[in-house]
Design an enzyme around this catalytic site. Structure first.
Site, PDB file in Angstrom:
ATOM      1  N   VAL A  14      47.035  30.576  38.940  1.00 14.86           N
ATOM      2  CA  VAL A  14      45.851  31.343  38.827  1.00 14.86           C
ATOM      3  C   VAL A  14      45.647  32.749  38.600  1.00 14.86           C
ATOM      4  O   VAL A  14      46.931  33.439  38.869  1.00 14.86           O
ATOM      5  CB  VAL A  14      44.939  31.030  40.171  1.00 14.86           C
ATOM      6  N   ASP A  15      44.402  33.311  38.214  1.00 16.59           N
ATOM      7  CA  ASP A  15      44.511  34.692  37.862  1.00 16.59           C
ATOM      8  C   ASP A  15      44.008  35.397  38.978  1.00 16.59           C
ATOM      9  O   ASP A  15      43.949  34.802  40.245  1.00 16.59           O
ATOM     10  CB  ASP A  15      43.716  34.977  36.635  1.00 16.59           C
ATOM     11  N   LEU A  16      43.789  36.753  38.959  1.00 18.51           N
ATOM     12  CA  LEU A  16      43.143  37.502  40.199  1.00 18.51           C
ATOM     13  C   LEU A  16      41.895  37.000  40.770  1.00 18.51           C
ATOM     14  O   LEU A  16      41.505  36.975  41.875  1.00 18.51           O
ATOM     15  CB  LEU A  16      42.763  38.964  39.579  1.00 18.51           C
ATOM     16  N   ILE A  19      41.277  31.490  39.710  1.00 18.06           N
ATOM     17  CA  ILE A  19      40.978  30.128  39.186  1.00 18.06           C
ATOM     18  C   ILE A  19      42.052  30.214  37.926  1.00 18.06           C
ATOM     19  O   ILE A  19      42.975  31.309  37.775  1.00 18.06           O
ATOM     20  CB  ILE A  19      39.274  30.576  38.245  1.00 18.06           C
TER      21      ILE A  19
END
Length: 135
Positions: A14-16, A19
């Site tokens: 996931v990203d920041l 997601i």
């Protein structure tokens, strides 16, 4: 044949925003294709030893809904449009009944010099069996 490969979203995916980072879907799709080919009885190591490999030529992907940390997903893979040296692999990433990503991958067969090569008869038979069982 519709091949289903389950996976879980890990923190590293996931990203920041929490997601799944868009490029990680390409990894999920690759794993789904690799598992389908393996289950069809095609050894990519044996192909490589014979001087042939599968290579992705084109990816068309529609990102429809986000996946989140700890989601249980399924990569759905089919095979169609078999030609002399290429075939298409439509794929989807699902969370339950929700389609998160829909993609169409064009795979080509190349030789050790990077040129297009026809599928050998034994591999063609296995690929044809996959395509026929999907009907």
């Amino acid at each position: 044949m519709i091949h289903l490969w389950p996976l879980r979203v890990y923190y590293e995916d996931v990203d920041l925003a929490g997601i799944v980072y868009y490029a990680n879907y390409l990894k999920y799709l690759e794993r789904g294709r690799s598992e389908m080919v393996r289950e069809a009885g095609i050894s990519q190591l044996e192909m490589k030893a014979a001087g042939l490999v599968f290579a992705v030529r084109r990816v068309e992907a529609d990102y429809l809904k986000p996946a989140n940390y700890d989601d249980e997903l399924v990569v759905e893979t089919r095979l169609d449009r078999l030609k002399g040296a290429s075939f298409d692999m439509p794929q989807r990433v699902l969370r339950g009944d929700d389609v998160l990503l829909a993609a169409r991958i064009k795979v080509v067969i190349i030789d050790s010099q990077g040129r297009a090569a026809r599928l050998p008869a034994d591999i063609r038979a296995k690929v044809t069996a996959i395509t026929a069982s999907d009907s």
